[in-house]
Design a protein around this motif. Structure first.
Motif, PDB file in Angstrom:
ATOM      1  N   VAL A  32      68.950  34.355  85.319  1.00 31.04           N
ATOM      2  CA  VAL A  32      69.507  33.019  85.067  1.00 31.04           C
ATOM      3  C   VAL A  32      69.897  32.818  83.609  1.00 31.04           C
ATOM      4  N   GLY A  33      69.460  33.713  82.728  1.00 29.36           N
ATOM      5  CA  GLY A  33      69.799  33.558  81.312  1.00 29.36           C
ATOM      6  C   GLY A  33      68.680  32.864  80.554  1.00 29.36           C
ATOM      7  N   PRO A  34      68.830  32.685  79.238  1.00 30.83           N
ATOM      8  CA  PRO A  34      67.778  32.100  78.404  1.00 30.83           C
ATOM      9  C   PRO A  34      67.398  30.689  78.844  1.00 30.83           C
ATOM     10  N   VAL A  35      66.106  30.399  78.791  1.00 32.72           N
ATOM     11  CA  VAL A  35      65.570  29.070  79.073  1.00 32.72           C
ATOM     12  C   VAL A  35      65.004  28.521  77.771  1.00 32.72           C
ATOM     13  N   GLU A  36      65.367  27.301  77.437  1.00 29.44           N
ATOM     14  CA  GLU A  36      64.946  26.729  76.156  1.00 29.44           C
ATOM     15  C   GLU A  36      63.427  26.636  76.075  1.00 29.44           C
ATOM     16  N   ASN A  37      62.873  27.078  74.960  1.00 23.51           N
ATOM     17  CA  ASN A  37      61.444  27.024  74.660  1.00 23.51           C
ATOM     18  C   ASN A  37      60.590  27.855  75.612  1.00 23.51           C
ATOM     19  N   PHE A  38      61.173  28.866  76.258  1.00 22.48           N
ATOM     20  CA  PHE A  38      60.386  29.753  77.120  1.00 22.48           C
ATOM     21  C   PHE A  38      61.089  31.092  77.218  1.00 22.48           C
ATOM     22  N   ALA A  39      60.361  32.171  76.920  1.00 18.33           N
ATOM     23  CA  ALA A  39      60.989  33.494  76.943  1.00 18.33           C
ATOM     24  C   ALA A  39      59.931  34.583  77.062  1.00 18.33           C
ATOM     25  N   ASN A  40      60.217  35.573  77.895  1.00 18.69           N
ATOM     26  CA  ASN A  40      59.417  36.796  78.012  1.00 18.69           C
ATOM     27  C   ASN A  40      57.921  36.526  78.168  1.00 18.69           C
ATOM     28  N   PRO A  41      57.507  35.845  79.254  1.00 16.15           N
ATOM     29  CA  PRO A  41      56.067  35.697  79.499  1.00 16.15           C
ATOM     30  C   PRO A  41      55.433  37.067  79.719  1.00 16.15           C
ATOM     31  N   SER A  42      54.348  37.344  79.025  1.00 15.19           N
ATOM     32  CA  SER A  42      53.737  38.670  79.110  1.00 15.19           C
ATOM     33  C   SER A  42      52.317  38.611  78.568  1.00 15.19           C
ATOM     34  N   VAL A  43      51.542  39.654  78.866  1.00 15.17           N
ATOM     35  CA  VAL A  43      50.212  39.812  78.280  1.00 15.17           C
ATOM     36  C   VAL A  43      50.097  41.238  77.748  1.00 15.17           C
ATOM     37  N   SER A  44      49.298  41.418  76.740  1.00 18.34           N
ATOM     38  CA  SER A  44      49.106  42.741  76.156  1.00 18.34           C
ATOM     39  C   SER A  44      48.047  43.514  76.935  1.00 18.34           C
ATOM     40  N   MET A  45      47.976  44.814  76.676  1.00 14.01           N
ATOM     41  CA  MET A  45      46.966  45.635  77.335  1.00 14.01           C
ATOM     42  C   MET A  45      45.562  45.201  76.936  1.00 14.01           C
ATOM     43  N   SER A  46      45.415  44.630  75.752  1.00 12.43           N
ATOM     44  CA  SER A  46      44.092  44.161  75.335  1.00 12.43           C
ATOM     45  C   SER A  46      43.580  43.072  76.270  1.00 12.43           C
ATOM     46  N   VAL A  47      44.505  42.242  76.787  1.00 16.24           N
ATOM     47  CA  VAL A  47      44.107  41.206  77.744  1.00 16.24           C
ATOM     48  C   VAL A  47      43.616  41.839  79.038  1.00 16.24           C
TER      49      VAL A  47
END
Length: 419
Positions: free
Chosen positions: A369-384
């Motif tokens: 859908v393309g960029p969403v304002e104030n939200f991008a690339n939800p993710s967690v690191s391996m440490s989590v």
């Protein structure tokens, strides 16, 4: 742990009542899923909001002039003043911690009166007079041609670098842009390059309607003399602009005869300070995510503990027989703890997998859908993920501890009497 008979017994115990096992495991599954998703969503918000800063160096600040708030050395209150180009040289000379000082001036605005003409087309755009180092402070992609150079500054060349919406407004589709001329407030400028702000967010429309021209050319063409509207200032690497800005302000107050305690005369926006506040806010949100997720997970762990107590009660006679045959209390306790641990880890790992699949789905939707304002690339690191695994192991042991202790306190004779 590596006893085949014990593993067979554990699997038989879990399969004995599949519905109860599923409902018990679901609490842990849901708790770990909520924990990982909350942290991923927090990171998505962090990425989106910090992107609003653009790629402007986060160790930078803008500085401009305002009216004085105190009378000083015979000069009245509310006096207006302007920065001069000599102020830029003074900052570079007196504050060695500064890496870049970019004097800037502005003309017009994309939502104001038409100020740019090309043949029969006109448009209202923001015109900035800038120095070459500004592209290092606010990185941008040069699509065609080049950015401003020091040769342009020294020769006061009438060249410009234009944004994508300027191209759309003044040129036909697929028309060559480089080498053509546009007229800014009646002065002809040759287009030397086109640009796009890297990963622009928030002010992307404003940035796309921007035209950059050499600072010296700007001041000469539009009669600004040696006036500097404001400055973009960046500190050296590993030095915070927040730590040196007071020295810059003191220097400017001294040069423009401003009261040393006049806080209003010099306006500024400290990106480093604002960036730190935003990061601090999201650090707090991450802690809240851990807290809420841990509470949800705890409810699942309590459920497992309660079910294991029921299991111990159901297997009271079995435990009595094993104790009578010589099983030690630690053997019984290990059996109960292992059952609790396996149930917790299996359900938790399924929860982590489901959360990872959900995160992948969110990113796939954002990509489509393309960029969403104030939200991008939800993710967690391996440490989590490793933290979640540690939480699962500890939770599994805690969930089985009370039932295990209950089982070992039981006397074999009393256990064998129970029908």
């Amino acid at each position: 742990m590596f006893n085949k008979d014990r593993w067979t017994e554990i699997l038989e115990a879990l399969n004995a009542n599949k519905v109860r096992t599923f409902l018990t495991a679901f609490g842990v599954f849901w708790g770990i899923t909520i924990l990982v998703l909350l942290l991923a969503l927090t990171n998505g918000l962090r990425n989106g909001v910090t992107a609003d800063f653009g790629d402007f160096a986060t160790n930078s600040m803008f500085m401009w002039t305002q009216g004085t708030s105190k009378a000083y050395k015979g000069l009245p209150k509310s006096r207006r003043f302007n920065y001069k180009f000599d102020d830029v040289a003074a900052i570079k000379a007196d504050i060695p911690e500064i890496k870049y000082v970019s004097p800037r001036n502005q003309l017009g605005g994309y939502n104001g009166a038409n100020n740019v003409v090309r043949e029969t087309k006109t448009g209202a755009f923001q015109i900035y007079g800038d120095y070459p180092e500004f592209i290092k402070q606010k990185p941008m992609d040069i699509i065609e041609g080049r950015f401003i150079s020091y040769s342009d500054i020294d020769s006061r060349r009438k060249i410009c670098v234009i944004g994508p919406d300027v191209v759309k407004g003044l040129y036909d589709k697929n028309e060559d842009v480089i080498g053509t001329y546009i007229k800014i407030n009646g002065v002809n400028f040759m287009v030397a390059g086109t640009f796009k702000i890297t990963n622009s967010q928030g002010d992307s429309e404003e940035e796309a309607n921007t035209i950059f021209i050499p600072f010296t050319t700007f001041n000469q063409a539009f009669n600004f003399g040696d006036t500097v509207g404001w400055m973009a200032i960046t500190a050296n690497d590993r030095i915070s602009i927040t730590d040196v800005k007071d020295r810059i302000f003191a220097l400017m107050r001294n040069r423009h005869t401003i009261h040393p305690e006049d806080e209003r005369a010099i306006g500024h926006f400290d990106l480093s300070e604002q960036f730190g506040r935003v990061n601090g806010l999201f650090d707090i949100l991450s802690i809240v995510g851990y807290f809420v997720g841990a509470l949800v997970l705890m409810s699942g762990i309590i459920g497992i503990s309660n079910i294991m107590l029921i299991v111990v009660k159901e297997r009271t006679k079995e435990i009595g027989v094993r104790r009578a045959l010589g099983a030690t209390p630690w053997t019984i306790k290990g059996q109960i703890l292992q059952e609790s641990l396996i149930l917790t880890i299996l359900s938790g790992m399924v929860g982590i997998s489901f959360a990872a699949l959900s995160i992948w789905g969110m990113n796939a939707i954002l990509d489509s859908v393309g960029p969403v304002e104030n939200f991008a690339n939800p993710s967690v690191s391996m440490s989590v993920v490793f933290t979640a695994l540690i939480i699962l192991v500890v939770s599994g042991l805690l969930a089985g501890l009370i039932p295990a202790n209950s089982a070992t306190k039981m006397k074999p004779v009393d256990a064998l009497r129970i029908d």
